[in-house]
Design an enzyme around this catalytic site. Structure first.
Site, mmCIF file in Angstrom:
data_model
loop_
_atom_site.group_PDB
_atom_site.id
_atom_site.type_symbol
_atom_site.label_atom_id
_atom_site.label_comp_id
_atom_site.label_asym_id
_atom_site.label_seq_id
_atom_site.Cartn_x
_atom_site.Cartn_y
_atom_site.Cartn_z
ATOM 1 N N THR A 45 16.718 19.750 23.302
ATOM 2 C CA THR A 45 16.155 18.506 23.804
ATOM 3 C C THR A 45 15.718 17.674 22.594
ATOM 4 O O THR A 45 15.616 18.197 21.472
ATOM 5 C CB THR A 45 14.952 18.768 24.745
ATOM 6 O OG1 THR A 45 14.606 17.554 25.410
ATOM 7 C CG2 THR A 45 13.755 19.304 23.992
ATOM 8 N N SER A 46 15.477 16.404 22.802
ATOM 9 C CA SER A 46 15.202 15.513 21.669
ATOM 10 C C SER A 46 14.077 16.018 20.779
ATOM 11 O O SER A 46 14.151 15.964 19.547
ATOM 12 C CB SER A 46 14.843 14.110 22.175
ATOM 13 O OG SER A 46 15.921 13.532 22.877
ATOM 14 N N SER B 41 -12.707 -15.111 -8.620
ATOM 15 C CA SER B 41 -12.949 -16.008 -7.498
ATOM 16 C C SER B 41 -12.222 -17.313 -7.748
ATOM 17 O O SER B 41 -12.166 -17.798 -8.884
ATOM 18 C CB SER B 41 -14.450 -16.261 -7.333
ATOM 19 O OG SER B 41 -14.694 -17.345 -6.460
ATOM 20 N N ARG C 122 4.626 6.578 15.807
ATOM 21 C CA ARG C 122 5.533 5.939 14.849
ATOM 22 C C ARG C 122 4.758 5.192 13.759
ATOM 23 O O ARG C 122 5.310 4.919 12.693
ATOM 24 C CB ARG C 122 6.456 4.953 15.569
ATOM 25 C CG ARG C 122 7.452 5.585 16.527
ATOM 26 C CD ARG C 122 8.256 4.514 17.259
ATOM 27 N NE ARG C 122 9.100 5.078 18.294
ATOM 28 C CZ ARG C 122 10.362 5.476 18.111
ATOM 29 N NH1 ARG C 122 10.911 5.362 16.925
ATOM 30 N NH2 ARG C 122 11.061 5.975 19.127
ATOM 31 N N ARG D 210 4.563 17.280 29.212
ATOM 32 C CA ARG D 210 4.716 16.191 28.256
ATOM 33 C C ARG D 210 4.733 14.852 28.968
ATOM 34 O O ARG D 210 5.365 14.701 30.002
ATOM 35 C CB ARG D 210 6.026 16.331 27.447
ATOM 36 C CG ARG D 210 6.061 15.552 26.127
ATOM 37 C CD ARG D 210 6.737 14.200 26.222
ATOM 38 N NE ARG D 210 6.517 13.397 25.022
ATOM 39 C CZ ARG D 210 7.464 13.059 24.158
ATOM 40 N NH1 ARG D 210 8.694 13.441 24.357
ATOM 41 N NH2 ARG D 210 7.179 12.309 23.110
ATOM 42 N N GLN E 85 7.267 20.494 25.746
ATOM 43 C CA GLN E 85 8.389 19.715 25.228
ATOM 44 C C GLN E 85 8.148 19.296 23.781
ATOM 45 O O GLN E 85 9.095 19.054 23.026
ATOM 46 C CB GLN E 85 8.622 18.466 26.094
ATOM 47 C CG GLN E 85 9.935 17.760 25.758
ATOM 48 C CD GLN E 85 10.245 16.627 26.724
ATOM 49 O OE1 GLN E 85 9.978 15.480 26.416
ATOM 50 N NE2 GLN E 85 10.803 16.969 27.881
ATOM 51 N N HIS F 166 17.907 4.699 23.173
ATOM 52 C CA HIS F 166 17.413 6.037 22.805
ATOM 53 C C HIS F 166 17.804 6.273 21.352
ATOM 54 O O HIS F 166 18.991 6.468 21.048
ATOM 55 C CB HIS F 166 18.040 7.093 23.725
ATOM 56 C CG HIS F 166 17.354 8.427 23.680
ATOM 57 N ND1 HIS F 166 17.322 9.204 22.546
ATOM 58 C CD2 HIS F 166 16.664 9.115 24.640
ATOM 59 C CE1 HIS F 166 16.668 10.330 22.797
ATOM 60 N NE2 HIS F 166 16.244 10.305 24.064
ATOM 61 N N ASP F 167 16.823 6.234 20.471
ATOM 62 C CA ASP F 167 17.148 6.255 19.040
ATOM 63 C C ASP F 167 17.765 7.571 18.596
ATOM 64 O O ASP F 167 18.723 7.592 17.810
ATOM 65 C CB ASP F 167 15.919 5.912 18.189
ATOM 66 C CG ASP F 167 14.732 6.844 18.413
ATOM 67 O OD1 ASP F 167 14.765 7.647 19.359
ATOM 68 O OD2 ASP F 167 13.757 6.749 17.632
ATOM 69 N N HIS G 227 -32.874 6.077 -0.540
ATOM 70 C CA HIS G 227 -33.182 4.898 0.286
ATOM 71 C C HIS G 227 -32.950 3.596 -0.495
ATOM 72 O O HIS G 227 -33.593 2.573 -0.222
ATOM 73 C CB HIS G 227 -34.633 4.950 0.803
ATOM 74 C CG HIS G 227 -34.996 6.257 1.419
ATOM 75 N ND1 HIS G 227 -34.658 6.589 2.710
ATOM 76 C CD2 HIS G 227 -35.651 7.340 0.905
ATOM 77 C CE1 HIS G 227 -35.095 7.817 2.976
ATOM 78 N NE2 HIS G 227 -35.694 8.290 1.899
ATOM 79 N N TYR H 195 0.821 -1.196 0.000
ATOM 80 C CA TYR H 195 0.000 0.000 0.000
ATOM 81 C C TYR H 195 0.863 1.257 0.000
ATOM 82 O O TYR H 195 1.826 1.354 0.740
ATOM 83 C CB TYR H 195 -0.924 0.016 1.225
ATOM 84 C CG TYR H 195 -1.840 -1.182 1.308
ATOM 85 C CD1 TYR H 195 -2.544 -1.616 0.190
ATOM 86 C CD2 TYR H 195 -1.989 -1.885 2.494
ATOM 87 C CE1 TYR H 195 -3.377 -2.719 0.254
ATOM 88 C CE2 TYR H 195 -2.830 -2.985 2.575
ATOM 89 C CZ TYR H 195 -3.513 -3.402 1.448
ATOM 90 O OH TYR H 195 -4.340 -4.494 1.509
#
Length: 463
Positions: free
Chosen positions: A105-106, A282, A331, A322, A232, A80-81, A153, A16
């Site tokens: 900061t991150s 099918s 993610r 945060r 944050q 910690h990535d 309808h 997809y």
């Protein structure tokens, strides 16, 4: 190396969405953006006298030397990535590595990168949606004089025009295009505000009097507007807005696909999606021509519709400055929402460009059901001439119900001939007038004009 097919593989990795969209949400591109933001931060700090421009040049030289293997080895140790990527980048820059991430900061890095990815992704979505709108405009124009039986309808109602039916979807798609364009233009990054959004660490480095100018300069370098106020992270309400925009688009295309599935059913048979020469419908029934593409759209849009609810929870349940309970699901929901929308748009484009129109089925249904629509016209004309509206309604109702039983038994619709023989009708409306009122082209109101007007609007908007 182990066989990759021994482990779970996400359909979004290959089935997809497009390669372009997958590239935006790839780990490689994320790390390139992170490094670009680190370099931008160092550049601005150098311009404000924190260190020399030569250090920035060294960072730029190594900016694209992504080493995911090394970063993952470090991440396995420190869990910690972003810090793992930071250490990898710093290790490639023997002199300048020590100035990276100064004061940050991150989320100064990650949230600005996410904002950039949102804008990049919306560019692709808007481009695809523009192509889809133009394809709808072409089909509206081609079919604006094709009368059809309209249904309410799921029952035959009154005549309309096929081009006007297509215009209904196109109008909503145009509104979606305008909304997503606005969302793209208003995407903002967190900016550079540090651990709780006060920019205190940057103030210590540069002096508090320089903070506004410093952040403005970073906005210019990254070509990204920033929220004036953040904690944050940037306000997670922004994610709700983006995902709602995609889900809104999905709702329009879900209806288009569902309507196509209904119209493809053999008892109606007016429209159908393309069916390849070697396509199998099918495994058990060789004759089947299932609307698999329209069904896929409805399946994927159903999934897309659920993501704004998750984003709502992220915004509502991020406590105080945060909490981290949004991190794991973001993610997946952000890339998957865009990959879903990307796939849905591509399939929808193929469907509207290649839709098969069965004119004989359209005519058959008109002959069977359209005569019932003229009863309202006769009632109105007779009422204008002095007939009792309620009495006329009952006469017409009885004639229509009798004709409906004939149609249900498989006979041709006898309503017109029955009307011509009913004195309670012909004393108010002549035989010639009854025959004239069966002309479908005179009973579609402003459908043709409005449909063509929308075509002009679409083409002018997308210039």
């Amino acid at each position: 190396m182990s066989n990759p097919f021994e482990n779970y593989q996400s359909p979004f990795s290959w089935r997809y969405g497009s390669p372009e969209m997958r590239a935006i949400w790839s780990d490689q591109h994320k790390r390139i953006l992170w490094r670009g933001i680190w370099v931008a931060l160092a550049q601005a700090q150098a311009e404000f006298g924190l260190f020399s421009a030569e250090l920035v040049e060294e960072l730029k030289e190594h900016q694209r030397e992504i080493d995911i293997t090394k970063a993952l080895e470090i991440e396995a140790q420190i869990h910690h990535d972003l810090m793992a990527e930071l250490q990898t980048f710093a290790g490639q820059c023997p002199t300048a590595g020590g100035v990276l991430h100064m004061g940050a900061t991150s989320m100064d890095i990650e949230d600005n990168a996410d904002a950039l990815r949102l804008k990049e992704s919306l560019e692709i979505i808007l481009s695809r949606l523009g192509n889809l709108l133009l394809a709808f405009a072409d089909q509206i124009e081609k079919n604006v004089d094709t009368p059809i039986m309209a249904f309410t309808h799921l029952q035959p109602a009154e005549p309309s025009l096929l081009g006007y039916r297509f215009a209904f979807y196109a109008q909503d798609l145009l509104a979606g295009w305008q909304h997503l364009s606005w969302i793209k233009d208003t995407i903002q990054g967190k900016g550079f505000k540090g651990a709780v959004g006060t920019a205190a660490a940057y103030g210590d480095l540069l002096g508090g009097e320089h903070l506004d100018a410093f952040e403005k300069r970073l906005s210019e370098i990254l070509n990204l507007n920033f929220f004036r106020i953040a904690h944050q992270t940037y306000p997670r309400r922004q994610d709700i807005s983006v995902l709602n925009g995609l889900a809104d688009l999905g709702a329009t295309l879900a209806k288009f696909a569902f309507d196509l599935r209904f119209l493809q059913s053999p008892p109606i048979g007016e429209l159908s999606e393309p069916f390849g020469k070697h396509q199998v419908g099918s495994s058990a029934m060789p004759f089947k021509r299932n609307p698999i593409n329209a069904e896929k759209i409805d399946s994927l849009t159903r999934q897309l519709s659920a993501y704004p609810q998750i984003a709502w929870g992220n915004a509502a349940n991020s406590l105080l400055e945060r909490t981290l309970d949004d991190s794991a699901n973001r993610r997946t929901i952000l890339p998957e929402a865009f990959l879903l929308a990307d796939e849905i748009l591509q399939v929808s484009l193929r469907l509207i460009q290649q839709v098969t129109i069965n004119h004989s089925a359209i005519q058959r249904n008109l002959e069977k059901y359209a005569p019932f629509a003229m009863t309202e016209r006769i009632m109105m004309l007779a009422g204008k001439r002095g007939a009792n509206r309620q009495e006329m309604h009952e006469v017409l109702r009885q004639l229509a119900l009798s004709a409906w039983q004939e149609v249900q038994s498989g006979a041709p619709n006898p309503l017109v001939s029955n009307l011509l023989q009913e004195n309670k009708i012909t004393q108010w409306v002549s035989v010639a007038e009854i025959e004239q009122l069966t002309d479908l082209s005179s009973y579609t109101g402003f459908a043709r004009q409005r449909a063509l007007s929308l075509v002009t609007t679409i083409r002018n908007q997308l210039k």
